[in-house]
Design a protein around this motif. Structure first.
Motif, short mmCIF file in Angstrom:
data_model
loop_
_atom_site.label_atom_id
_atom_site.label_comp_id
_atom_site.label_asym_id
_atom_site.label_seq_id
_atom_site.Cartn_x
_atom_site.Cartn_y
_atom_site.Cartn_z
N VAL A 59 0.85 -1.19 0.00
CA VAL A 59 0.00 0.00 0.00
C VAL A 59 0.89 1.24 0.00
CG1 VAL A 59 -1.99 -1.09 1.10
CG2 VAL A 59 -0.16 -0.17 2.52
N SER A 60 0.26 2.39 0.05
CA SER A 60 1.02 3.64 -0.06
C SER A 60 1.69 4.05 1.24
CB SER A 60 0.11 4.77 -0.54
OG SER A 60 -0.96 4.97 0.38
N SER A 61 1.17 3.59 2.39
CA SER A 61 1.73 3.99 3.68
C SER A 61 1.38 2.96 4.73
CB SER A 61 1.20 5.37 4.09
OG SER A 61 -0.22 5.33 4.24
N ALA A 62 2.17 2.94 5.80
CA ALA A 62 1.94 2.01 6.91
C ALA A 62 2.52 2.63 8.17
CB ALA A 62 2.57 0.65 6.63
N PHE A 105 6.69 13.33 5.24
CA PHE A 105 6.85 11.97 4.73
C PHE A 105 5.78 11.03 5.33
CE2 PHE A 105 10.61 13.65 3.07
CZ PHE A 105 11.20 12.74 2.21
N TYR A 106 4.89 11.59 6.13
CA TYR A 106 3.82 10.81 6.75
C TYR A 106 2.49 11.33 6.21
CZ TYR A 106 7.60 9.48 9.87
OH TYR A 106 8.79 9.01 10.36
N ASP A 107 1.52 10.43 6.04
CA ASP A 107 0.22 10.86 5.54
C ASP A 107 -0.61 11.48 6.66
OD1 ASP A 107 -0.85 8.78 7.04
OD2 ASP A 107 -1.33 7.51 5.32
N GLY A 108 -1.85 11.84 6.35
CA GLY A 108 -2.69 12.52 7.32
C GLY A 108 -3.05 11.70 8.54
N ASP A 109 -2.86 10.38 8.46
CA ASP A 109 -3.11 9.51 9.61
C ASP A 109 -1.85 9.21 10.39
OD1 ASP A 109 -5.87 9.25 9.16
OD2 ASP A 109 -5.52 7.73 7.63
N GLY A 110 -0.71 9.73 9.95
CA GLY A 110 0.55 9.47 10.65
C GLY A 110 1.26 8.22 10.18
N ARG A 111 0.84 7.67 9.04
CA ARG A 111 1.50 6.48 8.50
C ARG A 111 2.62 6.90 7.55
NH1 ARG A 111 -2.69 1.80 7.71
NH2 ARG A 111 -1.90 1.74 5.57
N LEU A 112 3.72 6.18 7.62
CA LEU A 112 4.91 6.51 6.84
C LEU A 112 4.73 6.09 5.39
CD1 LEU A 112 7.81 7.56 6.81
CD2 LEU A 112 8.57 5.28 7.49
#
Length: 902
Positions: free
Chosen positions: A569-572, A584-591
């Protein structure tokens, strides 16, 4: 047991308790005995009006209200916003000058009778007349429903009236304060700078501390209470019917402060009843409204009009269940008491219909897999059918490693009749390039052909056949000579023209043209691989579930699709937060997916450097265990679907930018030194010395060794599972009761900023609503006595709350019936509120940091470059480029690479 014996005359109707002499006899104002106390009478004849040892007021002293006798009382409590009532039967006796004087409907009134008290609004009355007398049915109602008519402004309106003429000076406009009654504006009280005097409180923009979760509940309760006094700008006394009220919220304030001091109430506007309901349900209390006053109320029984009434919010704690068997024990004690006042009891038990055990599941599990490129497989081409040409693990390659380049379709039929020396049969399959060759191809065709010429001179051309013959190969580089000629070139200081490519094949112009065409076609394929795949594209093995393909991928019936146990996926979530930049982190705080490079500071040797200029502003410092300081970029990462090889998942990882590595053999000019040392190590262990060709007119012998392409050391690959979920968490009070399973996708570590907070939140929700397998009590008790409890009191101190009361008053005394219900604590709302609050705080802080980060852009790295050196006037420039120590380092690097050939 002594009882009163009724006298002849009444005692008036002033609603006071009777006066007595020293013997206990009731006397009138002149000292005349009107009721005789007989201590020897046991009361068994029932003719004295006594009730189980408690003296009843005489008929003349029966409790009174509105100037009439009270015959009966029936009351019920209204929890929350339901409202309670008190119904009275009042009796007139005009012949004895007992005439009712009713206040206006809507007046605040009270009723007091021994331990019983009720304050409410005079709602209605009904007059009845019959042969038995004249009565009034009077109803007092709890002012709870009045709270529905009080509106509280908590946001968005600070009171200033903004209109056409004050758009640029709204602070001079009119203000809405108390022109409309029963509207309180705590928000304006705290934020209207122009209209709230400093003597009341500080008022400025933001002082109310309102956020997306609402108005701070403690501050809200405090402001409402003070505004209701009428002493502040944005509030006045509540005005209903014939009475004005202040509001006392102290009990709810104290309970909130004890249980949930950080609680907030959602706005922008709610009724006061709605606010009280929200707060009380969150902190596990119940409430009802009681009218009282700070003025003195007569101590004797009766009722009347309340002056200066106060709507007091009474709180009943429901955080702990009532003591088991409290009512049963009270009934048993009443049966055995002396005197026995128990008339009837209706007490029962009922099994609770509640959950005793619970399992909570979280959101889909994620992980951030850090894959080192040294163990990844190299990718050299993407075929027309979307398959990939996979090579060996990246860490096994060196300068001499061979890479097969697919030449399928490169040569059309027009080449079929060419001399086989020009196009050997093998070229119709795969052309063999070397690692070093790909690097040289980045410098252009002429440089690539020069490298190929050195291969031929050293008899190291990997495709073999006639291509190791200088007269038959298709490359025409700058240099065309044998190793021996190179040696005499150095020792005899021969001219540069003698090293120029003057092969006898050049005399055949047709043959030369064919060679050029073949060379161009091969070069195009080689350069494509060098530019698009060389140290840029890899195949990463991913973690795999045991059990083979059947346990890693499933076919979804009727949906015609496959699903992997773990997908890219795009982030974790990665709690270590290895990249030190919030963007470098999305709006949910996933890298996000990223590629990691060593920084320049980690290199050894003064003549090495990494050119990150193609990354632009997309970079940030990072750190991984055991890797030291790194540089991360989102210009590289996984792409495409999973690729299954031998039942194991892989994914393509690709760089979207070129990072150039100026290593120890990179040079803009001294390529002849480097290649001679690489291909002829015995003859030129240190390469052809630069001074041998660094002379005017020798520019044709000066060529570059281009910078290498640096591969990332690690790719960050986010994964999410369709098979695993965070948790589960479970709890139980008893295993023989109802079970619940809750699926809450918000329970993820990124929601709360880490695993510890996730566990705290999840277990809080897990324990919410759990009860033991116990029964609850309900019923009623009728006692022949004056009331000792009030509605809202806990029955028998630790039992359930009294919810209803019926009181009957007569000349014989009084009876009272108490009704009650137990309850089960439920902390779900507060637990959920706290979980949501932590989640919002975490997400809001992240959003704030990302917003601030977006306000600046990182400066791109300066491009590292070198141009062709001009030695026409500065023959000593060589000494300025390399010192003796640098040359030794270069030659040592070449030797190390040469010794590591596959």
């Amino acid at each position: 047991m002594g009882v009163y014996i009724m006298g002849i005359s009444g005692g008036g109707s002033d609603n006071r308790p009777p006066d007595t002499d020293q013997d206990g006899n009731v006397v009138d104002d002149d000292g005349n005995i009107v009721l005789v106390f007989d201590p020897t009478d046991d009361g068994d004849d029932g003719d004295d009006g006594g009730t189980f040892g408690q003296p009843s007021p005489p008929s003349g002293r029966t409790p009174m209200m509105f100037g009439a006798y009270i015959a009966s009382i029936s009351t019920s409590i209204g929890w929350g916003g339901q409202g309670g009532t008190c119904q009275l039967t009042l009796v007139e006796d005009p012949e004895n000058d007992i005439n009712i004087d009713l206040p206006a409907v809507g007046t605040a009134c009270y009723l007091k009778y021994y331990g019983f008290y009720f304050g409410g609004v005079f709602q209605r009355y009904t007059y009845k007349q019959s042969t038995s007398g004249r009565t009034y049915d009077v109803v007092l109602e709890s002012p709870t429903k009045l709270l529905d008519g009080i509106q509280i402004i908590m946001d968005e309106m600070q009171g200033t009236i903004f209109g056409q003429y004050d758009r640029f000076n709204p602070y001079d406009a009119a203000v809405l304060t108390t022109q409309v009654r029963n509207i309180y504006n705590p928000f304006g009280q705290l934020e209207n700078y122009q209209n709230v005097p400093p003597s009341e409180n500080v008022a400025n923009f933001g002082n109310a501390d309102v956020n997306s979760a609402g108005f701070p509940s403690l501050s809200l309760l405090y402001q409402i209470q003070r505004l209701s006094t009428g002493d502040f700008t944005f509030g006045d006394k509540a005005f209903f019917g014939e009475s004005e009220y202040t509001i006392d919220l102290q009990e709810l304030y104290d309970a909130t402060n004890e249980t949930a001091p950080h609680l907030r109430t959602k706005g922008p506007v709610q009724s006061l009843n709605g606010i009280l309901s929200d707060i009380s349900s969150s902190i596990q209390v119940d409430y009802f409204v009681q009218l009282t006053t700070d003025d003195e109320i007569p101590e004797y029984n009766g009722g009347g009009v309340l002056d200066n009434p106060i709507m007091k919010i009474r709180v009943c704690d429901r955080r702990e269940p009532p003591t088991p068997n409290a009512v049963f024990e009270f009934v048993e004690n009443a049966k055995n008491s002396t005197p026995n006042t128990l008339m009837s009891a209706d007490v029962g038990r009922e099994l609770q219909d509640v959950a005793t055990q619970k399992v909570v599941m979280g959101g889909p599990a994620s992980r951030y897999f850090k894959a080192g490129t040294s163990t990844m497989y190299t990718v050299w081409n993407r075929n027309a059918n979307n398959t990939y040409q996979i090579g060996a693990p990246h860490g096994t390659y060196n300068l001499g490693s061979e890479i097969p380049i697919n030449m399928s379709g490169a040569f059309s039929s027009v080449f079929a009749g060419y001399n086989p020396f020009v196009i050997p049969d093998i070229i119709y399959g795969y052309y063999k390039a070397t690692y070093f060759e790909l690097r040289m191809a980045l410098g252009g065709k002429e440089l690539w052909e020069t490298f190929k010429a050195f291969q031929v001179m050293a008899n190291m051309e990997p495709n073999g056949g006639t291509w190791n013959d200088p007269s038959q190969c298709p490359w025409l580089g700058k240099i065309a000579a044998s190793a021996n000629f190179l040696s005499t070139f150095v020792t005899d200081k021969r001219s540069a023209i003698e090293l120029a490519n003057t092969s006898s094949a050049s005399a055949n112009s047709a043959f030369l043209a064919n060679m050029n065409r073949v060379s161009e076609i091969i070069f195009q394929r080689v350069q494509k691989v060098a530019q698009e795949f060389y140290n840029k594209v890899f195949l990463a093995p991913l973690p795999v579930e045991p059990g083979g393909l059947d346990n890693n991928i499933r076919y979804i019936t009727d949906e015609f699709q496959y699903e992997a146990a773990w997908d890219v996926v795009s982030s974790a979530f990665d709690e270590t937060k290895p990249i030190f930049d919030v963007s470098f982190y999305d709006g949910d705080g996933r890298l996000k997916a990223a590629a990691f490079y060593p920084q320049n500071a980690s290199l050894t040797g003064s003549n090495q450097a990494i050119d990150f200029s193609e990354l632009g502003s997309d970079y940030a410092p990072a750190a991984l265990p055991g890797a030291g300081g790194l540089l991360a970029t989102t210009r590289g990462g996984p792409e495409g679907d999973l690729i299954w090889i031998n039942g194991k998942p892989h994914v393509i990882c690709k760089m979207g930018a070129t990072v150039r590595y100026f290593d120890s053999i990179t040079t803009p000019t001294f390529g002849l030194t480097v290649l001679s040392a690489y291909f002829f190590p015995k003859m030129f262990p240190d390469g052809i010395p630069p001074e041998a060709y660094m002379r005017p007119g020798f520019q044709s012998l000066m060529f570059q060794i281009p910078p290498d392409v640096m591969a990332p050391v690690v790719f960050g690959i986010p994964q999410e599972s369709s098979r695993y979920k965070w948790g589960p968490w479970y709890a139980y009070n008893a295993l023989n009761g109802k079970a619940e399973v809750v699926n809450d996708d918000s329970l993820k570590p990124e929601t709360f900023g880490g695993f510890y907070s996730l566990d705290q939140a999840a277990f809080s929700l897990t324990f919410t609503g759990l009860s033991a397998m116990t029964s609850v009590e309900s019923g009623s008790v009728q006692l022949a006595e004056f009331p000792n409890f009030n509605v809202g009191d806990r029955f028998a101190e630790s039992g359930p709350y009294v919810t209803n009361m019926d009181i009957s008053i007569s000349d014989a005394g009084a009876t009272v019936t108490y009704k009650f219900n137990t309850w089960t604590p439920n902390f779900g709302k507060l637990a959920k509120y706290n979980v949501d609050r932590i989640s919002k705080i975490n997400k809001a802080s992240l959003a704030f940091m990302q917003k601030e980060r977006s306000k600046f852009t990182r400066l791109p790295f300066k491009k590292l470059d070198y141009g062709q050196q001009d030695f026409s006037n500065k023959p000593a420039d060589f000494s300025e480029r390399f010192s003796d120590q640098d040359l030794q380092f270069i030659m040592g690097s070449i030797s190390a690479e040469r010794n590591m050939r596959i």
